[in-house]
Design a protein around this motif. Structure first.
Motif, PDB file in Angstrom:
ATOM      1  N   PHE A  84       0.979  -1.343   0.106  1.00  0.00           N
ATOM      2  CA  PHE A  84       0.245   0.187   0.201  1.00  0.00           C
ATOM      3  C   PHE A  84       0.809   1.414  -0.136  1.00  0.00           C
ATOM      4  CE2 PHE A  84      -2.864  -3.217   1.334  1.00  0.00           C
ATOM      5  CZ  PHE A  84      -4.306  -2.606   0.567  1.00  0.00           C
ATOM      6  N   PRO A  87      -0.163   2.611   4.021  1.00  0.00           N
ATOM      7  CA  PRO A  87      -0.497   1.503   4.940  1.00  0.00           C
ATOM      8  C   PRO A  87      -1.247   1.915   6.064  1.00  0.00           C
ATOM      9  CG  PRO A  87       1.951   1.235   4.378  1.00  0.00           C
ATOM     10  CD  PRO A  87       1.406   2.798   3.980  1.00  0.00           C
ATOM     11  N   VAL A  88      -2.305   1.295   6.508  1.00  0.00           N
ATOM     12  CA  VAL A  88      -3.262   1.842   7.665  1.00  0.00           C
ATOM     13  C   VAL A  88      -2.801   1.318   8.847  1.00  0.00           C
ATOM     14  CG1 VAL A  88      -5.053   0.055   7.248  1.00  0.00           C
ATOM     15  CG2 VAL A  88      -5.535   2.271   8.116  1.00  0.00           C
ATOM     16  N   GLU A  89      -3.098   2.041  10.102  1.00  0.00           N
ATOM     17  CA  GLU A  89      -2.704   1.397  11.433  1.00  0.00           C
ATOM     18  C   GLU A  89      -3.855   0.606  11.788  1.00  0.00           C
ATOM     19  OE1 GLU A  89      -1.664   4.601  13.948  1.00  0.00           O
ATOM     20  OE2 GLU A  89       0.081   5.388  12.655  1.00  0.00           O
ATOM     21  N   ILE A  90      -3.585  -0.454  12.594  1.00  0.00           N
ATOM     22  CA  ILE A  90      -4.719  -1.235  13.366  1.00  0.00           C
ATOM     23  C   ILE A  90      -4.332  -1.543  14.618  1.00  0.00           C
ATOM     24  CG2 ILE A  90      -6.229  -3.402  13.147  1.00  0.00           C
ATOM     25  CD1 ILE A  90      -5.306  -3.849  10.395  1.00  0.00           C
ATOM     26  N   PRO A  91      -4.790  -0.186  15.522  1.00  0.00           N
ATOM     27  CA  PRO A  91      -4.436  -0.214  16.859  1.00  0.00           C
ATOM     28  C   PRO A  91      -4.777  -1.572  17.698  1.00  0.00           C
ATOM     29  CG  PRO A  91      -5.539   1.729  16.193  1.00  0.00           C
ATOM     30  CD  PRO A  91      -5.756   0.688  15.060  1.00  0.00           C
ATOM     31  N   GLY A  92      -3.938  -2.070  18.585  1.00  0.00           N
ATOM     32  CA  GLY A  92      -4.304  -3.062  19.395  1.00  0.00           C
ATOM     33  C   GLY A  92      -4.001  -4.584  18.761  1.00  0.00           C
ATOM     34  N   VAL A  93      -3.754  -4.659  17.435  1.00  0.00           N
ATOM     35  CA  VAL A  93      -3.504  -5.922  16.780  1.00  0.00           C
ATOM     36  C   VAL A  93      -2.363  -6.028  16.571  1.00  0.00           C
ATOM     37  CG1 VAL A  93      -4.096  -7.306  14.723  1.00  0.00           C
ATOM     38  CG2 VAL A  93      -5.798  -5.693  15.767  1.00  0.00           C
ATOM     39  N   SER A  94      -1.551  -6.960  17.167  1.00  0.00           N
ATOM     40  CA  SER A  94      -0.103  -7.133  16.827  1.00  0.00           C
ATOM     41  C   SER A  94       0.267  -7.569  15.336  1.00  0.00           C
ATOM     42  CB  SER A  94       0.616  -8.214  17.976  1.00  0.00           C
ATOM     43  OG  SER A  94       0.230  -9.547  17.497  1.00  0.00           O
ATOM     44  N   PHE A  98      -1.701 -10.727  13.357  1.00  0.00           N
ATOM     45  CA  PHE A  98      -1.942 -10.155  11.962  1.00  0.00           C
ATOM     46  C   PHE A  98      -1.717 -11.003  10.914  1.00  0.00           C
ATOM     47  CE2 PHE A  98      -1.886  -7.349   8.309  1.00  0.00           C
ATOM     48  CZ  PHE A  98      -3.047  -7.014   8.126  1.00  0.00           C
ATOM     49  N   SER A 141       1.800  -3.116  17.422  1.00  0.00           N
ATOM     50  CA  SER A 141       0.591  -3.125  16.633  1.00  0.00           C
ATOM     51  C   SER A 141       0.887  -2.851  15.143  1.00  0.00           C
ATOM     52  CB  SER A 141      -0.590  -2.231  17.160  1.00  0.00           C
ATOM     53  OG  SER A 141      -0.804  -2.701  18.669  1.00  0.00           O
ATOM     54  N   VAL A 142      -0.112  -3.321  14.225  1.00  0.00           N
ATOM     55  CA  VAL A 142       0.045  -2.903  12.773  1.00  0.00           C
ATOM     56  C   VAL A 142       0.120  -1.807  12.554  1.00  0.00           C
ATOM     57  CG1 VAL A 142      -1.081  -3.527  10.664  1.00  0.00           C
ATOM     58  CG2 VAL A 142      -1.082  -5.214  12.506  1.00  0.00           C
ATOM     59  N   ASN A 143       1.388  -1.364  12.040  1.00  0.00           N
ATOM     60  CA  ASN A 143       1.675   0.021  11.690  1.00  0.00           C
ATOM     61  C   ASN A 143       1.514   1.162  12.532  1.00  0.00           C
ATOM     62  OD1 ASN A 143       2.425  -0.791   8.931  1.00  0.00           O
ATOM     63  ND2 ASN A 143       0.372  -0.941   8.342  1.00  0.00           N
ATOM     64  N   ASN A 154       7.657  -2.510   6.366  1.00  0.00           N
ATOM     65  CA  ASN A 154       6.624  -3.406   6.751  1.00  0.00           C
ATOM     66  C   ASN A 154       5.874  -3.908   5.735  1.00  0.00           C
ATOM     67  OD1 ASN A 154       5.402  -4.801   8.970  1.00  0.00           O
ATOM     68  ND2 ASN A 154       3.895  -3.288   9.283  1.00  0.00           N
TER      69      ASN A 154
ATOM     70  N   GLN B 431      -9.008   0.112   6.724  1.00  0.00           N
ATOM     71  CA  GLN B 431      -8.542  -1.099   7.728  1.00  0.00           C
ATOM     72  C   GLN B 431      -9.092  -2.260   7.411  1.00  0.00           C
ATOM     73  OE1 GLN B 431     -10.106   0.688  11.502  1.00  0.00           O
ATOM     74  NE2 GLN B 431      -7.951   0.759  12.246  1.00  0.00           N
ATOM     75  N   TYR B 434      -7.426  -3.296   3.896  1.00  0.00           N
ATOM     76  CA  TYR B 434      -6.184  -3.795   4.092  1.00  0.00           C
ATOM     77  C   TYR B 434      -5.930  -5.320   4.863  1.00  0.00           C
ATOM     78  CZ  TYR B 434      -1.246  -3.091   5.990  1.00  0.00           C
ATOM     79  OH  TYR B 434       0.130  -3.014   6.023  1.00  0.00           O
ATOM     80  N   ILE B 440      -7.624 -11.882   4.693  1.00  0.00           N
ATOM     81  CA  ILE B 440      -8.188 -12.132   5.800  1.00  0.00           C
ATOM     82  C   ILE B 440      -9.808 -11.736   5.429  1.00  0.00           C
ATOM     83  CG2 ILE B 440      -8.603 -11.292   8.304  1.00  0.00           C
ATOM     84  CD1 ILE B 440      -5.637 -10.963   8.322  1.00  0.00           C
ATOM     85  N   LEU B 448     -10.788  -9.089  14.448  1.00  0.00           N
ATOM     86  CA  LEU B 448      -9.310  -8.915  14.659  1.00  0.00           C
ATOM     87  C   LEU B 448      -9.130  -7.499  15.087  1.00  0.00           C
ATOM     88  CD1 LEU B 448      -6.692 -10.573  13.984  1.00  0.00           C
ATOM     89  CD2 LEU B 448      -6.621  -9.495  11.953  1.00  0.00           C
ATOM     90  N   GLY B 452      -8.478  -5.983  18.679  1.00  0.00           N
ATOM     91  CA  GLY B 452      -7.559  -5.088  19.171  1.00  0.00           C
ATOM     92  C   GLY B 452      -7.798  -3.783  19.876  1.00  0.00           C
ATOM     93  N   TYR B 453      -9.019  -3.417  19.367  1.00  0.00           N
ATOM     94  CA  TYR B 453      -9.561  -2.265  20.252  1.00  0.00           C
ATOM     95  C   TYR B 453      -9.758  -2.622  21.610  1.00  0.00           C
ATOM     96  CZ  TYR B 453     -13.587   0.763  21.492  1.00  0.00           C
ATOM     97  OH  TYR B 453     -14.537   1.501  21.992  1.00  0.00           O
ATOM     98  N   LYS B 455      -8.074  -4.897  23.343  1.00  0.00           N
ATOM     99  CA  LYS B 455      -7.142  -5.287  24.015  1.00  0.00           C
ATOM    100  C   LYS B 455      -6.875  -5.118  25.520  1.00  0.00           C
ATOM    101  CE  LYS B 455      -2.383  -6.708  22.477  1.00  0.00           C
ATOM    102  NZ  LYS B 455      -1.316  -6.186  21.611  1.00  0.00           N
TER     103      LYS B 455
END
Lengths: 254, 482
Positions: A84, A87-94, A98, A141-143, A154, B431, B434, B440, B448, B452-453, B455
């Motif tokens: 991308f 690249p987008v951030e996905i908080p809390g998801v390692s 992922f 977390s992702v990005n 990444n 998101q 992505y 996925i 997921l 994550g939110y 967590k």
């Protein structure tokens, strides 16, 4: 591997790609260059399956199958990877969970057993070394909170893990300093093989100093107006896009 | 994308409640309705001592003077309290020597719920006091706990076996005069759990109780009392699922926790009661009063809850920080989907010096649901150097749901520091795409992202509970897209 014929795409009634053609074979690296707003990123998104566009005409076949019959996640599992631009951030998801999910979804699709935690960690270590990514990035977390360069690295790391057949790198070089650029290019070169293909979308030719493409195409007004080898990129660099625009307009006038 | 989202949103509502099945166990129940006779019936059924009947009757008489509270941000038709069965119990077999003697159908129910009552739990080191409707049917690990002097038994048993402890502590944190539902519970409570950790003992096992509502039209009135003596520690887990029924089921539980000096109690809940169908018909009405008191110095109580079920949730696990240097924590994930309504939060009442509290609330709304956080942070004049940090986040999936925050702050002391942060966000299409592009699918992607939110809260749950909770979050939101 990928065959795009007479593709026309619009968004909200505005035509972006207009009669676009491209053939990509296994083992090839294609660079698609062009000024801003000519449809480069749209092309990447359409191949990946983003549904915000209307396909008005034309076809795309991927390994003999009609690409438009495949959902975006199926395309991914069948080996299409998009690096991308943002690249987008996905908080809390390692990153680890992922990527493990992604890999196991793909394995399930291919009829393989899911990868165990230990196997996955081993694979991750291996690929980290390959693309020279710092190990701390994969613990986060992702990005999330990644710098621009880290995000791009990444993307290459994810590409290394997923081992795609067809990788499309959308402006992966934008915003990178020379060191990061080398890391990215190095990763791509190491992953190059006779079985896979890469489409590099870029505005500047400097990435092509490090990744030598087999073909260079110039995209203008929604279609390829000029194709050539690596030297075309250099010519563009020195003469600028105005030169191609002029040629394209002249061709249109005839 | 919009249309597609709406389609998927429609799809969610079509998905059946996964745990909706009904167990046909021989029942013995009280006649419908609530009178003093009902209360005498319940008390007699349970062979209760006189003092308990007195408390019940007092509570009932007080309840009759009260009006149902309607201030919460939820809407539901009037409840006919005379149209409810207040007591039902699986018919007791003569004494149960082992699990083999437990009604096989009952065991099957637990099986379906994935509750490994015996073997697995033993291996995992968990003692289980399973409550089916109102009566405990099996208790394990009693001896291990007994060695340490830990009491973990059903509430009815405690009333008979440990009347002094019950007299001393019951109603001290949530008196029957507290509110309408607390009065109702005290009058008609069916069963529940009692936990007593003696001085200096670290409870060697995670204590867990699975509650289940069964039988049509049966209100469920659980009562839990946890007492942690000086310097003790216990982690208590409560998890619930309920079968599909057409009529609304009333649930009004009370949980009381008392932590003495230097004691710590960790109370975790995963709540997944039937939320009603896609039209908002049926589902459990959950009106719960949960409160703990940090009675002694340096004591600590934390609430962790994952709420995914119920048609209506009215629940504010609260803490009174009376002991100096005591600590209170509230970690919550509340998910609402379809037509669910949740009004949940906490109260942190700082009375002692240097008391600290933390509130982390994560609301997730989907479908046509409404999700409200309601919280009170209060520091009194004597609560020098009290500190609170609150963070209330809302995540919206789709554009037909609502998220609301009602924070109340009352500061009675100039040395208090009270912080409140709040955010509202949506799952973005970027998101989701992505994730799709990495192979996925939509369902897993939402699972997921939501996990994550949440967590920060999930990580507070005991390990095995956290895994269940993660699955539950994904299941609850199947199909919803932001």
């Amino acid at each position: 591997m990928l065959s795009i014929k007479d593709l026309s795409v619009s968004i909200n009634g505005k035509t972006i790609l207009d009669g676009f053609n491209l053939e990509v074979k296994a083992g090839e690296v294609h660079a698609i260059m062009g000024p801003n707003g000519t449809g480069k990123s749209t092309l990447a998104s359409v191949i990946a399956g983003r549904d915000m566009f209307d396909v008005d005409r034309g076809e795309i076949t991927y390994r003999g199958q009609n690409l438009f019959d495949m959902a975006p996640e199926i395309r991914a599992r069948e080996g299409i990877f998009l690096g991308f631009q943002y690249p987008v951030e996905i908080p809390g998801v390692s990153m680890a969970s992922f990527m493990r999910t992604a890999i196991n979804e793909k394995r399930k699709h291919l009829g393989l057993e899911p990868m165990s935690g230990a196997e996955f960690l081993k694979l991750m270590e291996e690929k980290k070394k390959l693309v020279e990514i710092q190990s701390k990035l994969t613990n986060r977390s992702v990005n999330e909170g990644f710098s621009g360069g880290e995000k791009k690295k990444n993307e290459i790391f994810q590409m290394a893990l997923l081992e795609p057949r067809l990788a499309i790198l959308d402006e992966t070089d934008s915003g990178l300093d020379i060191d990061a650029l080398k890391v990215v290019a190095n990763g791509v070169n190491k992953l190059r093989s006779p079985e896979n293909a890469t489409i590099i979308i870029t505005h500047y030719q400097r990435l092509l100093d490090f990744i030598i493409p087999d073909y260079v195409h110039v995209l203008f007004d929604g279609r390829i107006v000029k194709s050539g080898d690596k030297s075309l990129a250099l010519e563009l660099e020195s003469k600028g896009y105005e030169w191609v625009k002029k040629e394209a307009n002249m061709a249109a006038a005839h | 994308m919009e249309d597609k989202n709406n389609d998927i949103l429609e799809e969610v509502t079509g998905s059946e409640y996964k745990y909706g099945f009904y167990t046909d166990v021989e029942m013995e129940q009280a006649p419908k309705g609530l009178t003093e006779d009902t209360i005498r019936f319940i008390s007699a059924k349970k062979n209760e001592p006189e003092f308990m009947l007195d408390i019940r009757l007092k509570a009932f008489r007080h309840w009759q003077t009260l009006k149902e509270p309607r201030w919460a941000h939820v809407q539901y038709p009037p409840i006919d309290y005379q149209d409810i069965i207040y007591f039902s119990a699986p018919v007791k077999k003569p004494k149960l020597e082992s699990l083999n003697e437990v009604d096989p159908e009952l065991l099957e129910t637990f099986e379906k719920l994935g509750i490994p009552l015996e073997e697995q739990k033993m291996l995992a080191g968990v003692a289980v006091d399973a409550v089916m409707d109102s009566v405990s049917v099996a208790t394990t690990f009693r001896s291990t706990l007994a060695e340490k002097g830990v009491i973990f038994c059903s509430f009815s048993e405690a009333v008979r076996e440990y009347p002094e402890l019950i007299k001393k502590y019951m109603g001290t944190v949530v008196p029957y005069t507290d509110n309408f539902f607390a009065a109702l519970n005290t009058a008609v409570f069916s069963d529940g759990s009692f936990v007593f950790i003696p001085k200096g003992v670290k409870c060697p096992l995670e204590l867990s109780t699975y509650f289940r509502i069964n039988a049509a039209n049966t209100g469920q009135f659980e009562r839990t009392l946890i007492v942690a003596e000086e310097g003790s520690y216990v982690s208590y887990m409560e998890g619930c699922t309920a079968p599909i029924r057409d009529e609304n089921q009333l649930h009004a539980a009370i949980v009381e926790i008392i932590a003495h000096k230097d004691a710590e109690v960790k109370y975790s809940t995963v709540q997944n009661w039937w939320p009603g169908d896609k039209e908002g018909k049926g589902g459990v009405y959950n009106f719960v009063t949960k409160r703990g008191i940090c009675e002694g110095e340096n004591s600590k109580i934390s609430w962790t809850q994952v709420e995914t079920g119920s048609a209506i949730t009215w629940k504010y696990p609260s803490l009174i920080l009376r002991g100096d240097n005591s600590t209170g924590e509230f970690y919550s994930v509340a998910v609402t989907n379809n037509h669910q309504q949740a009004d949940t939060g906490t109260k942190m009442i700082h009375l002692g010096k240097n008391t600290r509290s933390t509130i982390i609330s994560k609301g997730i709304s989907a479908g046509f649901s409404n999700n409200s956080y309601r919280g009170l942070v209060k520091t009194t004049r004597k609560a020098e150097n009290a500190r609170n940090f609150s963070q209330c986040d809302s995540l919206l999936l789709g554009d037909k749901c609502g998220a609301h925050t009602f924070p109340y702050i009352e500061v009675g002391n100039r040395s208090s520091i009270v912080e409140h942060e709040a955010t509202t966000s949506k799952i973005s299409e970027d998101q989701l795409f992505y994730c799709l592009q990495r192979g996925i699918d939509m369902e897993s992607a939402i699972g997921l992202i939501v996990n994550g939110y949440a967590k920060e809260v999930l990580s507070k749950l005991p390990m095995e509970f956290a895994v269940e909770a993660q699955k539950l979050l994904s299941i609850s939101l199947e199909g919803s897209v932001g």
